[in-house]
Motif scaffolding. Structure first.
Motif, short mmCIF file in Angstrom:
data_model
loop_
_atom_site.label_atom_id
_atom_site.label_comp_id
_atom_site.label_asym_id
_atom_site.label_seq_id
_atom_site.Cartn_x
_atom_site.Cartn_y
_atom_site.Cartn_z
N SER A 64 -0.22 -53.15 24.04
CA SER A 64 -0.24 -54.22 25.03
C SER A 64 -0.99 -53.74 26.28
N GLU A 65 -1.59 -54.68 26.97
CA GLU A 65 -2.34 -54.35 28.17
C GLU A 65 -1.50 -54.52 29.43
N ALA A 66 -0.22 -54.76 29.27
CA ALA A 66 0.70 -54.90 30.40
C ALA A 66 2.10 -54.53 29.92
N VAL A 67 3.10 -54.81 30.73
CA VAL A 67 4.49 -54.49 30.38
C VAL A 67 4.91 -55.24 29.12
N GLY A 77 4.51 -59.73 25.90
CA GLY A 77 4.66 -59.29 27.27
C GLY A 77 3.76 -60.00 28.24
N PHE A 78 3.52 -59.35 29.37
CA PHE A 78 2.77 -59.97 30.46
C PHE A 78 1.27 -60.08 30.17
N ASP A 79 0.79 -59.50 29.07
CA ASP A 79 -0.62 -59.69 28.70
C ASP A 79 -0.85 -61.00 27.95
N ALA A 100 6.68 -49.92 30.20
CA ALA A 100 5.76 -50.51 31.17
C ALA A 100 4.31 -50.14 30.90
N LYS A 101 4.05 -49.13 30.08
CA LYS A 101 2.68 -48.74 29.75
C LYS A 101 2.06 -49.62 28.67
N GLY A 102 2.84 -50.53 28.09
CA GLY A 102 2.34 -51.36 27.01
C GLY A 102 2.54 -50.76 25.64
N LYS A 103 3.23 -49.63 25.56
CA LYS A 103 3.47 -48.99 24.27
C LYS A 103 4.83 -49.40 23.73
#
Length: 515
Positions: A206-209, A226-228, A500-503
């Motif tokens: 993911s590119e966001a949280v 998520g937020f992406d 929060a890193k998108g992982k």
């Protein structure tokens, strides 16, 4: 006239001609009905035999073919070994997508613009059908980075037996239709054996949280959102974890996403007045234009009733209103009211017969138990020591539930004691010091995961039987970062952690034998 009729009736009746069966018809009849030797009888029934009517023909067959019909296995095996081999070879089935006529078909890949990408060089004009199919498969694998190995039926005999038992409703545990009841032995309270696997979303982080990560009810697919603004599905095998599906919603950062009870759809919400629904099998999206008769600013928080037979979606509205929707129609069924804004909601598993009761926690720390049948509040109490309620979760059978607060305390309650005005928690977990946002029980009720998105590496696993926290994991070297969501697979074999890193970190809980 009467004399003529008598003369006709007394005359000889013409025998009906028995149509001879060709070789293919005889072979099919023998394969289906085991009518060995009947072809010889039919050939012996000559067309010009006088005085044979239908009854006599049938009688002749029944009298003369008993031996052929009920021949011993030794006799059949001795006289027709080669015939049996040919039949077995002919009866060998090929996959439905294999067509022998593909070799006779030619496809022009030069005249159609969208097929030119299948050419390996510009000189290629036409392809045989088999080569054309293979090129299409290569292109699919190139785009989706998947070999579709998840669709291969490579099962052991034990797995085949288990599937047969499940389909007939006779599970080894004796509880039909609920594979999650096949739990392992009791989990040790001293330490938990954990192995890190490749990240669940390693092919498409993911590119966001990551706000939501959930396992499909079959345990083989994981959903992240998520937020992406993107929902992704991954096939979880622990080694490659290939991506299966990706859907992006423009201007719709996803706050909550959940599978429906049967796993057929994904339901998504944001700080918007509309919602989205994704069909898992087709990837088709449906926009749900808000809730009729309501003017709430957003529907970012909701809870989905899990399990087969699940009916409800509970959406937190404004002013303490809880809006209950139908999972099937997505229509508003009824509303419930609390004295403070509702923060979160928790359902037990519908497979365990808990189809109507559910719990909510409010911003002032009050816990409500509602009954969807009577649409009334059954009980209400304050979470002990809580100033602000932040999270709630319950076990699949509804026997235990846990509440989180802004101080980082997680209180575990017995559901039977929760009907009193001031129940005492069975245990208060004080290991976290920042606001507790994440609570998640595993399927058999042996583990509870708690986490805070406000503190780095703030995640703990609780052994519920002893009410103790595992000391050996996570360690200071575990790369958790800021944990935003967690989930256990249906049989607790995998544990997924979104941050929060998108992982989405993936761990194998070795005590549990399957995912």
């Amino acid at each position: 006239m009467m004399a003529k009729r008598k003369a006709r009736s007394s005359g000889s009746v013409k025998p009906k001609r028995i149509k001879k069966k060709n070789k293919e018809e005889r072979r099919l009849e023998q394969a289906l009905f085991g009518t060995a030797g009947t072809e010889d009888i039919e050939e012996n029934v000559s067309e010009d035999q006088p005085g044979l009517d239908d009854n006599s023909a049938v009688a002749g067959v029944s009298e003369n073919t008993d031996k052929g019909l009920f021949a011993l296995e030794e006799e059949i095996g001795g006289r027709g070994a080669h015939e049996g081999e040919e039949t077995a070879t002919e009866a060998k089935l090929e996959p439905a997508w294999v067509d022998k006529h593909d070799e006779q078909v030619e496809v022009s890949v030069a005249s159609v613009s969208r097929l030119r990408k299948l050419r390996k060089n510009e000189k290629e004009k036409k392809l045989l059908g088999t080569e054309y199919v293979e090129r299409l498969r290569e292109k699919f694998r190139e785009i989706h980075r998947s070999d579709n190995s998840w669709a291969a039926l490579t099962m052991t005999e034990k797995e085949e037996d288990l599937i047969l038992q499940r389909s007939s409703g006779m599970l080894v545990s004796g509880i039909a239709g609920n594979p999650r009841k096949l739990s392992s032995s009791a989990l040790s309270a001293k330490e938990i054996n954990v192995t890190r696997m490749k990240d669940a979303n390693i092919e498409a982080p993911s590119e966001a949280v990551v706000r939501s990560t959930r396992f499909h009810p079959n345990g083989q697919v994981l959903m992240t959102a998520g937020f992406d603004k993107t929902v992704r599905l991954f096939q979880i095998d622990g080694t490659r974890n290939p991506k299966l599906l990706s859907v992006t919603f423009d201007g719709f950062p996803i706050y909550t996403a959940e599978f429906t009870g049967d796993g057929a759809e994904v339901f998504c919400s944001s700080r918007r007045q509309h919602l989205y629904n994704i069909n898992v099998s087709t990837g088709q999206t449906t926009r749900i234009p808000g809730i009729k008769g309501r003017r709430d600013k957003s529907y970012e928080t909701f809870a989905m009733q899990p399990g087969d037979g699940a009916k409800y979606i509970a959406v937190a509205g404004t002013g303490g209103n809880l809006l209950v929707l139908s999972q099937r129609t997505k229509q508003h069924l009824f509303s419930l009211k609390a004295n403070a804004p509702i923060v979160n909601c928790a359902f037990p598993d519908a497979q365990n017969g808990q189809t109507h009761e559910f719990r909510t926690i409010c911003s002032n720390g009050e816990v409500y138990t509602f009954d969807a049948r009577t649409r009334r509040c059954l009980s209400r109490h304050s979470d002990e020591g809580s100033v602000k309620g932040t999270a709630i979760a319950c076990t699949s059978d509804g026997s235990l539930y846990a509440c989180g607060s802004s101080s980082g305390v997680a209180n575990i309650y017995d559901a039977k004691a929760g009907i009193t005005n001031r129940p005492k928690p069975l245990k208060s977990i004080l290991n976290l010091t920042t606001q507790l946002d994440v609570l998640r029980f595993n399927a058999d009720g042996q583990l509870l995961a708690i986490a805070s998105s406000r503190g780095k590496e703030a995640l703990r696993l609780i052994h519920l039987s002893s009410k103790t926290v595992f000391a050996n994991w996570p360690t200071f070297q575990t790369p958790l970062n800021y944990v935003s969501t967690v989930d256990f697979s249906p049989n607790s074999g995998f544990f997924a952690i979104g941050n929060a890193k998108g992982k989405v970190l993936l761990y194998r809980l070795n005590h549990f034998h399957s995912a």
